[in-house]
Design a protein around this motif. Structure first.
Motif, PDB file in Angstrom:
ATOM      1  N   UNK A  91     -14.845  13.024  66.676  1.00 43.97           N
ATOM      2  CA  UNK A  91     -16.146  13.519  66.234  1.00 43.97           C
ATOM      3  C   UNK A  91     -15.960  14.757  65.361  1.00 43.97           C
ATOM      4  N   UNK A  92     -16.500  14.678  64.142  1.00 46.58           N
ATOM      5  CA  UNK A  92     -16.325  15.726  63.133  1.00 46.58           C
ATOM      6  C   UNK A  92     -17.704  16.165  62.640  1.00 46.58           C
ATOM      7  N   UNK A  93     -17.970  17.477  62.588  1.00 39.60           N
ATOM      8  CA  UNK A  93     -19.315  17.942  62.228  1.00 39.60           C
ATOM      9  C   UNK A  93     -19.530  18.119  60.734  1.00 39.60           C
ATOM     10  N   UNK A  94     -19.066  17.167  59.907  1.00 39.76           N
ATOM     11  CA  UNK A  94     -19.221  17.353  58.471  1.00 39.76           C
ATOM     12  C   UNK A  94     -20.626  16.955  58.020  1.00 39.76           C
ATOM     13  N   UNK A  95     -21.098  17.622  56.985  1.00 44.69           N
ATOM     14  CA  UNK A  95     -22.407  17.303  56.442  1.00 44.69           C
ATOM     15  C   UNK A  95     -22.324  16.022  55.621  1.00 44.69           C
TER      16      UNK A  95
END
Length: 237
Positions: A91-95
């Motif tokens: 899980x990666x919080x990229x926009x």
């Protein structure tokens, strides 16, 4: 040894640049595994500018090592992961418009959300990992979400190392020790390359897996994919 998971986003970027199917993503993935890599990583984004959602479905049928799907857990991404059921989801919080991942999760502010998403993935037998900075508070927050592993975001190390600052690895070594004490598995990725991977691997304890894409594919333009992968595997022993 630390496992090597090759991120094939850049192969898909090259393919998409002209349309059609050159290079053939499936063939490249099979070759990468044949050359010795222990995993394949993909990061499908909402605009499908490199890896397409259909690629994830196709790769599930052919990957014989470990399939790792990275991404921001938006509704469409969650549905894809639950359908494909990869070995691991990161899980990666990229926009939505991010060129590349550029920060780890704030696991304190997003704890409830992450906990809910991770529980759903784990109910479906999918190992989970959370992209985090080498910050003990964020790692402790990750532990409380129920994740199996963390992936340390290594850009700061890579930048420091390129500027002859070998001490840039210390926060990662300390973070790995802390995470291991909490019972978390430890992955790492972002801006790792043949120039810095051996030092990072030897300096960071309990490292289980690295995910490398951009640098590896760029290096392969000069050395060839097989030789490049063999060099990484030798340095990760």
């Amino acid at each position: 040894m630390t496992k090597l998971s090759v991120n094939v986003n850049k192969i898909a970027t090259l393919r998409n640049a002209r349309g059609g199917n050159i290079p053939n993503l499936i063939k490249v993935v099979r070759d990468i595994e044949r050359f010795g890599a222990q995993g394949i990583t993909i990061h499908p984004r909402p605009d499908e500018r490199h890896i397409k959602y259909e690629d994830a479905r196709d790769l599930k049928k052919v990957v014989s090592t470990e399939l790792n799907i990275e991404g921001n857990p938006l509704e469409k991404f969650i549905s894809l992961v639950l359908e494909v059921k990869p070995d691991q989801v990161t899980l990666v919080p990229d926009t939505v418009d991010a060129i590349t991942s550029n920060a780890g999760w704030d696991t304190l502010k997003n704890k409830s959300f992450l906990k809910e998403v991770i529980a759903e993935f784990k109910r479906n037998g999918i190992r989970t990992s959370i992209f985090v900075d080498p910050d003990n508070k964020m790692i402790e927050g990750a532990k409380e979400t129920g994740t199996d592993r963390i992936e340390l975001y290594t850009e700061a190390f890579a930048t420091g190392f390129a500027n002859a600052n070998k001490n840039a690895v210390k926060p990662y070594a300390d973070a790995a020790l802390f995470a291991d004490d909490l019972g978390l598995g430890i992955n790492a990725g972002h801006d790792l390359s043949l120039d810095n991977i051996e030092f990072f691997n030897n300096s960071v304890p309990h490292l289980m897996e690295v995910s490398i894409g951009h640098a590896l594919i760029a290096e392969a333009l000069y050395m060839g994919l097989e030789e490049t992968i063999h060099k990484y595997l030798a340095l990760l022993k």
